[in-house]
Design an enzyme around this catalytic site. Structure first.
Site, PDB file in Angstrom:
ATOM      1  N   ILE A 337      54.317  18.997  -4.829  1.00 11.00           N
ATOM      2  CA  ILE A 337      53.087  18.881  -5.619  1.00 11.00           C
ATOM      3  C   ILE A 337      53.278  17.923  -6.790  1.00 11.00           C
ATOM      4  CG2 ILE A 337      51.642  20.210  -7.251  1.00 11.00           C
ATOM      5  CD1 ILE A 337      51.492  22.358  -5.094  1.00 11.00           C
ATOM      6  N   GLU A 363      74.782  37.830  -2.492  1.00 11.55           N
ATOM      7  CA  GLU A 363      74.349  39.211  -2.169  1.00 11.55           C
ATOM      8  C   GLU A 363      73.983  39.357  -0.695  1.00 11.55           C
ATOM      9  OE1 GLU A 363      73.213  42.269  -4.043  1.00 11.55           O
ATOM     10  OE2 GLU A 363      73.743  41.670  -6.060  1.00 11.55           O
ATOM     11  N   THR A 365      73.952  36.614   2.846  1.00 10.79           N
ATOM     12  CA  THR A 365      73.131  35.441   3.198  1.00 10.79           C
ATOM     13  C   THR A 365      71.854  35.893   3.919  1.00 10.79           C
ATOM     14  OG1 THR A 365      74.145  35.179   5.365  1.00 10.79           O
ATOM     15  CG2 THR A 365      75.241  34.047   3.521  1.00 10.79           C
TER      16      THR A 365
HETATM   17  N1  CO8 Z   1      75.348  52.124   2.470  1.00 11.29           N
HETATM   18  C1  CO8 Z   1      76.318  53.007   2.851  1.00 11.29           C
HETATM   19  N2  CO8 Z   1      77.109  52.796   3.932  1.00 11.29           N
HETATM   20  C2  CO8 Z   1      76.927  51.662   4.628  1.00 11.29           C
HETATM   21  C3  CO8 Z   1      75.949  50.707   4.289  1.00 11.29           C
HETATM   22  C4  CO8 Z   1      75.144  50.972   3.160  1.00 11.29           C
HETATM   23  N3  CO8 Z   1      74.191  50.116   2.783  1.00 11.29           N
HETATM   24  N4  CO8 Z   1      76.022  49.685   5.159  1.00 11.29           N
HETATM   25  C5  CO8 Z   1      76.990  49.981   6.040  1.00 11.29           C
HETATM   26  N5  CO8 Z   1      77.530  51.190   5.723  1.00 11.29           N
HETATM   27  C6  CO8 Z   1      78.568  51.921   6.441  1.00 11.29           C
HETATM   28  C7  CO8 Z   1      78.195  52.106   7.903  1.00 11.29           C
HETATM   29  O1  CO8 Z   1      77.376  53.240   8.079  1.00 11.29           O
HETATM   30  C8  CO8 Z   1      79.540  52.275   8.554  1.00 11.29           C
HETATM   31  O2  CO8 Z   1      79.969  53.601   8.323  1.00 11.29           O
HETATM   32  P1  CO8 Z   1      80.897  54.419   9.363  1.00 11.29           P
HETATM   33  O3  CO8 Z   1      82.220  53.772   9.358  1.00 11.29           O
HETATM   34  O4  CO8 Z   1      80.933  55.794   8.803  1.00 11.29           O
HETATM   35  O5  CO8 Z   1      80.230  54.328  10.698  1.00 11.29           O
HETATM   36  C9  CO8 Z   1      80.426  51.350   7.747  1.00 11.29           C
HETATM   37  O6  CO8 Z   1      79.780  51.181   6.483  1.00 11.29           O
HETATM   38  C10 CO8 Z   1      80.637  50.008   8.390  1.00 11.29           C
HETATM   39  O7  CO8 Z   1      79.369  49.399   8.586  1.00 11.29           O
HETATM   40  P2  CO8 Z   1      79.161  48.161   9.558  1.00 11.29           P
HETATM   41  O8  CO8 Z   1      79.742  48.506  10.909  1.00 11.29           O
HETATM   42  O9  CO8 Z   1      77.744  47.781   9.523  1.00 11.29           O
HETATM   43  O10 CO8 Z   1      80.112  47.063   8.879  1.00 11.29           O
HETATM   44  P3  CO8 Z   1      80.324  45.536   9.238  1.00 11.29           P
HETATM   45  O11 CO8 Z   1      81.717  45.211   8.889  1.00 11.29           O
HETATM   46  O12 CO8 Z   1      79.867  45.238  10.635  1.00 11.29           O
HETATM   47  O13 CO8 Z   1      79.352  44.682   8.259  1.00 11.29           O
HETATM   48  C11 CO8 Z   1      77.782  44.048   6.585  1.00 11.29           C
HETATM   49  C12 CO8 Z   1      78.559  45.147   7.331  1.00 11.29           C
HETATM   50  C13 CO8 Z   1      76.416  44.657   6.357  1.00 11.29           C
HETATM   51  C14 CO8 Z   1      77.625  42.754   7.343  1.00 11.29           C
HETATM   52  C15 CO8 Z   1      78.524  43.813   5.285  1.00 11.29           C
HETATM   53  O14 CO8 Z   1      79.799  43.262   5.523  1.00 11.29           O
HETATM   54  C16 CO8 Z   1      77.739  42.933   4.313  1.00 11.29           C
HETATM   55  O15 CO8 Z   1      76.845  43.402   3.622  1.00 11.29           O
HETATM   56  N6  CO8 Z   1      78.077  41.619   4.226  1.00 11.29           N
HETATM   57  C17 CO8 Z   1      77.469  40.745   3.227  1.00 11.29           C
HETATM   58  C18 CO8 Z   1      78.340  40.655   2.022  1.00 11.29           C
HETATM   59  C19 CO8 Z   1      77.597  40.450   0.753  1.00 11.29           C
HETATM   60  O16 CO8 Z   1      76.432  40.761   0.626  1.00 11.29           O
HETATM   61  N7  CO8 Z   1      78.314  39.976  -0.237  1.00 11.29           N
HETATM   62  C20 CO8 Z   1      77.770  39.818  -1.550  1.00 11.29           C
HETATM   63  C21 CO8 Z   1      78.864  39.755  -2.573  1.00 11.29           C
HETATM   64  S1  CO8 Z   1      78.295  40.017  -4.217  1.00 11.29           S
HETATM   65  C22 CO8 Z   1      77.387  38.679  -4.647  1.00 11.29           C
HETATM   66  O17 CO8 Z   1      77.123  37.807  -3.878  1.00 11.29           O
HETATM   67  C23 CO8 Z   1      76.946  38.658  -6.077  1.00 11.29           C
HETATM   68  C24 CO8 Z   1      75.895  37.668  -6.410  1.00 11.29           C
HETATM   69  C25 CO8 Z   1      75.734  37.367  -7.853  1.00 11.29           C
HETATM   70  C26 CO8 Z   1      75.615  38.554  -8.760  1.00 11.29           C
HETATM   71  C27 CO8 Z   1      74.341  38.931  -9.297  1.00 11.29           C
HETATM   72  C28 CO8 Z   1      73.145  38.640  -8.559  1.00 11.29           C
HETATM   73  C29 CO8 Z   1      71.922  38.576  -9.147  1.00 11.29           C
HETATM   74  P1  FAD Z   2      80.543  32.864   5.243  1.00 16.69           P
HETATM   75  O1  FAD Z   2      80.616  34.331   5.368  1.00 16.69           O
HETATM   76  O2  FAD Z   2      81.739  32.047   5.591  1.00 16.69           O
HETATM   77  O3  FAD Z   2      79.269  32.318   5.986  1.00 16.69           O
HETATM   78  C1  FAD Z   2      79.078  30.943   6.273  1.00 16.69           C
HETATM   79  C2  FAD Z   2      77.776  30.793   7.076  1.00 16.69           C
HETATM   80  O4  FAD Z   2      77.891  31.520   8.305  1.00 16.69           O
HETATM   81  C3  FAD Z   2      76.554  31.386   6.355  1.00 16.69           C
HETATM   82  O5  FAD Z   2      75.416  30.610   6.625  1.00 16.69           O
HETATM   83  C4  FAD Z   2      76.391  32.752   6.983  1.00 16.69           C
HETATM   84  O6  FAD Z   2      75.067  33.226   6.925  1.00 16.69           O
HETATM   85  C5  FAD Z   2      76.820  32.453   8.415  1.00 16.69           C
HETATM   86  N1  FAD Z   2      77.312  33.669   9.080  1.00 16.69           N
HETATM   87  C6  FAD Z   2      78.453  34.368   8.841  1.00 16.69           C
HETATM   88  N2  FAD Z   2      78.526  35.438   9.640  1.00 16.69           N
HETATM   89  C7  FAD Z   2      77.405  35.434  10.413  1.00 16.69           C
HETATM   90  C8  FAD Z   2      76.888  36.285  11.429  1.00 16.69           C
HETATM   91  N3  FAD Z   2      77.542  37.379  11.817  1.00 16.69           N
HETATM   92  N4  FAD Z   2      75.709  35.961  11.989  1.00 16.69           N
HETATM   93  C9  FAD Z   2      75.025  34.860  11.596  1.00 16.69           C
HETATM   94  N5  FAD Z   2      75.459  34.017  10.628  1.00 16.69           N
HETATM   95  C10 FAD Z   2      76.625  34.301  10.044  1.00 16.69           C
HETATM   96  N6  FAD Z   2      80.734  37.467  -4.431  1.00 16.69           N
HETATM   97  C11 FAD Z   2      81.191  38.546  -5.134  1.00 16.69           C
HETATM   98  O7  FAD Z   2      81.904  39.393  -4.610  1.00 16.69           O
HETATM   99  N7  FAD Z   2      80.855  38.695  -6.437  1.00 16.69           N
HETATM  100  C12 FAD Z   2      80.064  37.816  -7.101  1.00 16.69           C
HETATM  101  O8  FAD Z   2      79.784  38.006  -8.292  1.00 16.69           O
HETATM  102  C13 FAD Z   2      79.582  36.673  -6.389  1.00 16.69           C
HETATM  103  N8  FAD Z   2      78.807  35.744  -7.012  1.00 16.69           N
HETATM  104  C14 FAD Z   2      78.513  34.568  -6.364  1.00 16.69           C
HETATM  105  C15 FAD Z   2      77.895  33.530  -7.066  1.00 16.69           C
HETATM  106  C16 FAD Z   2      77.707  32.301  -6.460  1.00 16.69           C
HETATM  107  C17 FAD Z   2      77.078  31.190  -7.231  1.00 16.69           C
HETATM  108  C18 FAD Z   2      78.122  32.100  -5.108  1.00 16.69           C
HETATM  109  C19 FAD Z   2      77.981  30.752  -4.440  1.00 16.69           C
HETATM  110  C20 FAD Z   2      78.664  33.138  -4.399  1.00 16.69           C
HETATM  111  C21 FAD Z   2      78.882  34.375  -5.012  1.00 16.69           C
HETATM  112  N9  FAD Z   2      79.516  35.421  -4.345  1.00 16.69           N
HETATM  113  C22 FAD Z   2      79.960  36.533  -5.028  1.00 16.69           C
HETATM  114  C23 FAD Z   2      79.900  35.253  -2.950  1.00 16.69           C
HETATM  115  C24 FAD Z   2      78.744  35.337  -1.974  1.00 16.69           C
HETATM  116  O9  FAD Z   2      78.301  36.652  -1.837  1.00 16.69           O
HETATM  117  C25 FAD Z   2      79.232  34.755  -0.628  1.00 16.69           C
HETATM  118  O10 FAD Z   2      79.358  33.356  -0.804  1.00 16.69           O
HETATM  119  C26 FAD Z   2      78.283  35.079   0.498  1.00 16.69           C
HETATM  120  O11 FAD Z   2      78.270  36.465   0.766  1.00 16.69           O
HETATM  121  C27 FAD Z   2      78.628  34.314   1.772  1.00 16.69           C
HETATM  122  O12 FAD Z   2      79.992  34.381   2.065  1.00 16.69           O
HETATM  123  P2  FAD Z   2      80.811  33.032   2.387  1.00 16.69           P
HETATM  124  O13 FAD Z   2      80.536  32.073   1.303  1.00 16.69           O
HETATM  125  O14 FAD Z   2      82.210  33.413   2.652  1.00 16.69           O
HETATM  126  O15 FAD Z   2      80.160  32.461   3.698  1.00 16.69           O
END
Ligand code: CO8
Ligand code: FAD
Length: 380
Positions: A337, A363, A365
């Site tokens: 825009i 938090e 992807t």
């Molecule tokens: N609550 C409670 N238990 C849970 C939950 C939940 N939400 N989810 C899964 N579990 C349990 C399952 O029930 C299972 O239990 P059990 O062993 O008893 O059967 C066990 O955990 C394992 O679950 P899964 O089989 O589903 O586990 P997987 O290894 O297949 O994978 C996910 C699970 C969902 C893919 C998980 O690995 C995930 O969430 N990945 C994404 C990681 C992520 O979000 N990282 C973020 C890092 S922090 C960050 O980015 C901060 C950002 C900046 C800070 C502030 C922001 C504003």
């Molecule tokens: P990967 O897991 O290597 O993923 C790479 C690509 O593959 C992504 O596009 C993903 O979606 C895709 N992918 C992976 N697995 C699958 C699947 N099974 N199916 C389909 N697609 C898949 N982490 C903390 O713990 N604490 C923090 O405070 C924090 N703050 C952050 C702040 C910033 C600015 C950034 C950049 C990251 C931060 N993170 C933090 C980490 C963030 O949560 C991770 O970067 C994010 O969860 C993705 O993990 P990765 O970078 O290892 O990517």
């Protein structure tokens, strides 16, 4: 809670937060982006207003707010600056597993001081080799008498350089996968912790992101959260409360982008009229409004579910994926825009577009949110 409206207290909270954000944060947003300076002064003001660490339980002097109220604060703060809002929210992400664990030593020693003064904290889960796959982390914690010894490297840790303490996820029994993981609260003053350089990120540049390494760091056993093996569920349980707040943050940024777009469209002239008079432009703005309204309802639903004591993982992921993807679309359209001016640093929308991208990554992807929802629906 009436699902479609706020009560009087919530309205006041939201208005107070928006007022602060509009008057004190938004005017500094560009400077924060340019300097990439950590917004400590703004965080202190946020703390004074009672909007930082709002989850901290009343038992240790905090406000003990629910996720819904927390989302209202997040939406408002992000309208000012998403990088600043991320710094504030990272504190909550660190605090939630501690709150869920009900470890009263940790509450007293680490949460209570956050009420007294503006302190920061970090959530240390991601590692250089494992982000989406949390169960794949390598950091270990070995029991030794009345202590645990932590070794490993964390990556992308928000607030790391300013944190007084860290929530750390580590493996106490590497042979057991996610069931062998435990959560700890670790004082930032502990010997053996090294904080890396500030990462030079695309957007949200004032937010502090660093690597953190733990080299034989001793943690008193009383700071184990829950019991050994509880770590993975505490880390996931935190996301159930913070993913709605991150979605609210994306919603706040989206609104700022729409407000900028409306102002610009009403004053920019082309072909002898304002560009807002073109249906093609008004449609873009209407679609922004549509996605903002839908995102807000999803945020409220996800937050209300968890506040009501119901499992909200499904709604938290739906809200986070929708709000993040919508925010990316909306900020990209805002640049459109503004035309050529949108692509330039003189105007704010290029910053908003850069700030938006991380919502699809941290938090969990956008793919991981789809994976969580897909697995639940298809039972796989
Ligand atoms: N609550 C409670 N238990 C849970 C939950 C939940 N939400 N989810 C899964 N579990 C349990 C399952 O029930 C299972 O239990 P059990 O062993 O008893 O059967 C066990 O955990 C394992 O679950 P899964 O089989 O589903 O586990 P997987 O290894 O297949 O994978 C996910 C699970 C969902 C893919 C998980 O690995 C995930 O969430 N990945 C994404 C990681 C992520 O979000 N990282 C973020 C890092 S922090 C960050 O980015 C901060 C950002 C900046 C800070 C502030 C922001 C504003
Ligand atoms: P990967 O897991 O290597 O993923 C790479 C690509 O593959 C992504 O596009 C993903 O979606 C895709 N992918 C992976 N697995 C699958 C699947 N099974 N199916 C389909 N697609 C898949 N982490 C903390 O713990 N604490 C923090 O405070 C924090 N703050 C952050 C702040 C910033 C600015 C950034 C950049 C990251 C931060 N993170 C933090 C980490 C963030 O949560 C991770 O970067 C994010 O969860 C993705 O993990 P990765 O970078 O290892 O990517």
């Amino acid at each position: 809670m009436a699902m479609f409206d706020l009560n009087e207290t919530q309205k006041q909270l939201f208005e107070m937060a928006k007022d602060f954000s509009n008057k004190e944060v938004w005017p500094k947003a560009r400077e924060l982006d340019e300097t990439a300076k950590f917004p400590m002064e703004l965080l202190k003001k946020t703390h004074e207003l009672g909007m930082l660490n709002a989850f901290v339980p009343e038992e240790v002097g905090g406000l003990g707010l629910g996720t819904f109220d927390h989302c209202l604060i997040s939406e408002a703060l992000a309208m000012g600056s998403a990088g600043f809002c991320t710094a504030a929210l990272a504190n909550d992400l660190a605090a939630v597993p501690v709150i869920l664990s009900e470890n009263k030593h940790a509450w007293k020693d680490f949460l209570a001081p956050m009420v007294e003064e503006c302190q920061m904290a970090s959530y240390c889960v991601t590692e250089p080799g494992a982000g989406s796959d949390v169960a794949g982390i390598k950091t270990t914690a070995k029991k030794s008498g009345d202590k645990y010894i932590l070794n490993g490297a964390k990556m992308w840790i928000t607030n790391a350089n300013y944190a007084s303490w860290f929530f750390v996820l580590a493996k106490t029994d590497p042979s057991k996968g996610h069931k062998g993981m435990s959560g700890f609260i670790v004082s930032a003053k502990s010997p053996g912790i090294t904080i890396g350089r500030k990462e030079d990120n695309m957007g949200q540049r004032c937010s502090d992101t660093r690597g953190v390494t733990f080299d034989n760091v001793e943690v008193p056993a009383k700071y184990l959260l829950g019991k050994e093996g509880d770590g993975f569920k505490l880390a996931m349980g935190a996301f159930d409360r913070t993913r709605p707040a991150v979605a609210a943050e994306a919603l706040g940024l989206s609104q700022r982008a729409m407000m900028c777009s409306i102002d610009y469209a009403k004053q920019r002239q082309a072909f002898g009229k304002t560009i807002s008079e073109n249906q093609g432009v008004s449609f873009i703005i209407a679609e922004m409004a549509r996605d903002i309204e839908a995102a807000r309802l999803l945020v409220w639903k996800a937050a209300d579910e968890v506040d009501a004591g119901r499992k909200n993982t499904y709604y938290a992921s739906i809200a986070k994926m929708f709000a993040a993807d919508a925010c990316m679309r909306i900020t990209t359209d805002a640049v459109q825009i503004f035309g050529g001016y949108g692509y330039n640093r003189e105007y704010p929308v290029e910053m908003l577009m850069r700030d938006a991208k991380i919502f699809q990554i941290y938090e969990g992807t956008s793919q991981i949110q789809r994976m969580i929802v897909g697995r639940m629906l298809l039972d796989v």
